[in-house]
Design a protein around this motif. Sequence first.
Motif, PDB file in Angstrom:
ATOM      1  N   LEU B 158       0.827  -1.200   0.000  1.00 39.38           N
ATOM      2  CA  LEU B 158       0.000   0.000   0.000  1.00 39.38           C
ATOM      3  C   LEU B 158       0.865   1.256   0.000  1.00 39.38           C
ATOM      4  O   LEU B 158       0.607   2.204  -0.767  1.00 39.38           O
ATOM      5  CB  LEU B 158      -0.904  -0.018   1.237  1.00 39.38           C
ATOM      6  CG  LEU B 158      -2.228   0.701   1.110  1.00 39.38           C
ATOM      7  CD1 LEU B 158      -3.087   0.042   0.053  1.00 39.38           C
ATOM      8  CD2 LEU B 158      -2.950   0.701   2.468  1.00 39.38           C
ATOM      9  N   TRP B 161       2.620   1.608  -3.393  1.00 38.81           N
ATOM     10  CA  TRP B 161       1.678   2.086  -4.412  1.00 38.81           C
ATOM     11  C   TRP B 161       1.368   3.567  -4.199  1.00 38.81           C
ATOM     12  O   TRP B 161       1.376   4.360  -5.132  1.00 38.81           O
ATOM     13  CB  TRP B 161       0.393   1.250  -4.340  1.00 38.81           C
ATOM     14  CG  TRP B 161      -0.714   1.781  -5.185  1.00 38.81           C
ATOM     15  CD1 TRP B 161      -0.901   1.582  -6.532  1.00 38.81           C
ATOM     16  CD2 TRP B 161      -1.786   2.624  -4.755  1.00 38.81           C
ATOM     17  NE1 TRP B 161      -2.021   2.247  -6.966  1.00 38.81           N
ATOM     18  CE2 TRP B 161      -2.571   2.893  -5.895  1.00 38.81           C
ATOM     19  CE3 TRP B 161      -2.150   3.174  -3.526  1.00 38.81           C
ATOM     20  CZ2 TRP B 161      -3.720   3.696  -5.840  1.00 38.81           C
ATOM     21  CZ3 TRP B 161      -3.276   3.972  -3.461  1.00 38.81           C
ATOM     22  CH2 TRP B 161      -4.050   4.224  -4.610  1.00 38.81           C
ATOM     23  N   TRP B 162       1.154   3.933  -2.937  1.00 36.19           N
ATOM     24  CA  TRP B 162       0.776   5.316  -2.615  1.00 36.19           C
ATOM     25  C   TRP B 162       1.906   6.275  -3.008  1.00 36.19           C
ATOM     26  O   TRP B 162       1.665   7.327  -3.597  1.00 36.19           O
ATOM     27  CB  TRP B 162       0.487   5.406  -1.110  1.00 36.19           C
ATOM     28  CG  TRP B 162       0.064   6.760  -0.643  1.00 36.19           C
ATOM     29  CD1 TRP B 162      -1.191   7.280  -0.667  1.00 36.19           C
ATOM     30  CD2 TRP B 162       0.906   7.769  -0.075  1.00 36.19           C
ATOM     31  NE1 TRP B 162      -1.194   8.554  -0.157  1.00 36.19           N
ATOM     32  CE2 TRP B 162       0.069   8.877   0.218  1.00 36.19           C
ATOM     33  CE3 TRP B 162       2.264   7.854   0.204  1.00 36.19           C
ATOM     34  CZ2 TRP B 162       0.569  10.054   0.787  1.00 36.19           C
ATOM     35  CZ3 TRP B 162       2.757   9.012   0.772  1.00 36.19           C
ATOM     36  CH2 TRP B 162       1.915  10.103   1.059  1.00 36.19           C
ATOM     37  N   ARG B 164       4.166   5.885  -5.304  1.00 35.09           N
ATOM     38  CA  ARG B 164       4.420   5.921  -6.737  1.00 35.09           C
ATOM     39  C   ARG B 164       3.244   6.484  -7.521  1.00 35.09           C
ATOM     40  O   ARG B 164       3.432   7.240  -8.464  1.00 35.09           O
ATOM     41  CB  ARG B 164       4.769   4.503  -7.237  1.00 35.09           C
ATOM     42  CG  ARG B 164       5.502   4.512  -8.566  1.00 35.09           C
ATOM     43  CD  ARG B 164       5.981   3.136  -9.001  1.00 35.09           C
ATOM     44  NE  ARG B 164       6.473   2.333  -7.870  1.00 35.09           N
ATOM     45  CZ  ARG B 164       6.029   1.100  -7.623  1.00 35.09           C
ATOM     46  NH1 ARG B 164       5.106   0.545  -8.380  1.00 35.09           N
ATOM     47  NH2 ARG B 164       6.522   0.429  -6.605  1.00 35.09           N
ATOM     48  N   ASN B 165       2.021   6.142  -7.089  1.00 36.20           N
ATOM     49  CA  ASN B 165       0.881   6.366  -7.993  1.00 36.20           C
ATOM     50  C   ASN B 165      -0.117   7.437  -7.580  1.00 36.20           C
ATOM     51  O   ASN B 165      -1.044   7.704  -8.316  1.00 36.20           O
ATOM     52  CB  ASN B 165       0.112   5.056  -8.190  1.00 36.20           C
ATOM     53  CG  ASN B 165       0.990   4.011  -8.869  1.00 36.20           C
ATOM     54  OD1 ASN B 165       1.799   4.342  -9.718  1.00 36.20           O
ATOM     55  ND2 ASN B 165       0.836   2.776  -8.464  1.00 36.20           N
ATOM     56  N   THR B 166       0.029   8.005  -6.407  1.00 36.51           N
ATOM     57  CA  THR B 166      -0.986   8.995  -6.023  1.00 36.51           C
ATOM     58  C   THR B 166      -0.406  10.405  -6.092  1.00 36.51           C
ATOM     59  O   THR B 166       0.814  10.602  -6.037  1.00 36.51           O
ATOM     60  CB  THR B 166      -1.489   8.762  -4.586  1.00 36.51           C
ATOM     61  OG1 THR B 166      -0.400   9.011  -3.679  1.00 36.51           O
ATOM     62  CG2 THR B 166      -2.006   7.353  -4.393  1.00 36.51           C
ATOM     63  N   HIS B 167      -1.321  11.360  -6.188  1.00 31.70           N
ATOM     64  CA  HIS B 167      -0.903  12.755  -6.231  1.00 31.70           C
ATOM     65  C   HIS B 167      -0.208  13.124  -4.922  1.00 31.70           C
ATOM     66  O   HIS B 167       0.835  13.784  -4.913  1.00 31.70           O
ATOM     67  CB  HIS B 167      -2.123  13.655  -6.440  1.00 31.70           C
ATOM     68  CG  HIS B 167      -1.751  15.092  -6.538  1.00 31.70           C
ATOM     69  ND1 HIS B 167      -1.133  15.626  -7.658  1.00 31.70           N
ATOM     70  CD2 HIS B 167      -1.851  16.093  -5.642  1.00 31.70           C
ATOM     71  CE1 HIS B 167      -0.878  16.903  -7.448  1.00 31.70           C
ATOM     72  NE2 HIS B 167      -1.315  17.235  -6.231  1.00 31.70           N
ATOM     73  N   ALA B 168      -0.765  12.649  -3.800  1.00 32.42           N
ATOM     74  CA  ALA B 168      -0.175  12.960  -2.492  1.00 32.42           C
ATOM     75  C   ALA B 168       1.229  12.356  -2.375  1.00 32.42           C
ATOM     76  O   ALA B 168       2.149  12.999  -1.854  1.00 32.42           O
ATOM     77  CB  ALA B 168      -1.070  12.427  -1.379  1.00 32.42           C
ATOM     78  N   GLY B 169       1.400  11.138  -2.918  1.00 29.65           N
ATOM     79  CA  GLY B 169       2.715  10.496  -2.889  1.00 29.65           C
ATOM     80  C   GLY B 169       3.726  11.289  -3.716  1.00 29.65           C
ATOM     81  O   GLY B 169       4.882  11.475  -3.309  1.00 29.65           O
TER      82      GLY B 169
END
Lengths: 319, 301
Positions: B158, B161-162, B164-169
């Motif tokens: 999780l 993924w967070w 690499r793939n989220t705006h916040a990340g």
Amino acid sequence: MTALVALACASAENATDRSTEFRVALLTPGPVSDQSWNSAAYSGLERIRDTLGAEISHIQTRTPAEFEENFRQYGAKGYALVIGHGFEYQDAAQRVAPEYPKTTYVTTGGTGVGPNIAALSFAFNEPSYLAGMAAAAVSKTGILGTIGGTALPPVAASFTAFEAGARAVRPDIKVLGAFIGNWDDAGAGKEQALAQIARRADVIFQNADAAGLGVFQAVRESKGVWVIGANADQNALAPSVTLGSVVIDLPLAFALVAQEVRSGTFAPRVVRFDTATGVVRWVPNPGIAVISASMLARLDSTRILFAEHRFLLPPGMMP
Amino acid sequence: MMELLLVPFMEAAVRTATPLAFAALGELVAERSGVINLGLEGAIIAGCLGALVAAGLGGPLLGFVGGLAAGAGITAVFAYFVISLRTDQILAGTAVTMLGLGLTGAIYRGLYGSGGAGLVLSTIAPIAIPGLSAIPLVGPALFRQTVPTYALYLMVPLIAWWLRNTHAGLALRATGEHHEAAEAAGIAPRRVRWGALLFAGALGGLCGATLVLAQVGTFSEGMSAGRGFIAIAIVVLGRWSAFGTALAALGFGAAFALQYLFQALGWSLPYQLFIALPYVLTLALLALLRGRATAPAGLGS
């Protein structure tokens, strides 16, 4: 600047006001909530306060530099008695004590003596030998474990005596020895105990202070395994799985020494507390009955041999 | 015979790695935002005590909440100093660790008496996952563990993924690499770092809660015993990735478990050799990974 001078004067006045009071300080190498070596010492300090009306102070110290610094602080404040609670305080006492001749420095364990330095020596090995006998008598696998914090000479000597006691009952007994490397890491204490239990150890003698609490937990969670406590009476920590405790009655020892210091009769020396004094003893857990009557009798006769100095352990088992 | 040695060893490795992995994953997130959190050790010990007190009041579940909250709480002090007051991160972190170690001792004695009460909680029991735990050798090690370990299995992918793939990340990584540029791109670096540090503190607290509630069953002063600093080393060894960090934590867990096993085998070698083993392995690995480090460019700024 003026304020500083005023402050200095004020504290100097304070010191003279208090010089008639009997003040006692204790330095411990670990937290006094460890249910073992350090908490028993703190109980001893409280007993000095309650029976002699002493003003008490306690500080936890980690490093030799801290030992020395705090020995010096208490000497400068004019404390009558300063106790460094462990073998490891000897060097610091030797260095600091000559500077403060009015203060008596006592180390718990060790042999260092000087004009105002004394050492309390505990024949902890004698009840450890009895614990070894009891452990061998109840072991089903014939494998015992010892777990210490670090290999301080009194701890190592106690484990050697434990093994000798076990061998006296059962010559083919095997003892797995381990040290955690510190006295705090209860998690490591538990894992070390589980590793010994996986190697079929079924009685574990721990002497690891706060880290030893993890050993108790490991034994609580395992089936058919006993634990032996050290320093304080730890039988109540895990009443159903504790075989007994190898106890040093530190409150009694501290009160005896403080009484002598207070009355001015204290002569610097190695004060030896052995089985005969009742300060060191094997305290079986009263709540369990796994040791046979004949074994109990044998334990008692060995205890009497120790008390009458008719059975002396060899030098390798002396602290 | 081999299985008798290996299964307890591997179980111990995963057990020892679990709290370390929580602390290290929190540190990973903090460092990816550009903050090195030397206050982690303080968050772990705060989590230990918070978990004990809360579990005493309302059971293990509340215990974990208490651990998370205590870890986040003490790390908020750190965050206030380094983000709002812009204090040196190394100084503030060291101070928070000292504060945590001292304060927890004082509170513990205040609550349970000067000698401590020998307070014992029953630890949460391991749960064997049907089927998976029957796999030879690795089954019991991976799938006969307590709930926190299973939570960790979910958390690692999780977080990866967070990041690499989220705006916040992305905002987090941008803040850690170059916070002025991140600001120019419309990211609020201070807010990002506050979030990252509170998360790191909560995971440090979870490390402590796991130690108390799933392993030791009691609190002892200083029981964090350097795990915060080991977790910081784990992040470096794991090269600032979530899977790398989890793997490095498992490596450390294995090194400690090997140390316990070697001592329990009863070999007559100086015990200091065994105790040094995990640290010698760390140094060796750091030397092997030399020059391949990928630390966030803005770390410590």
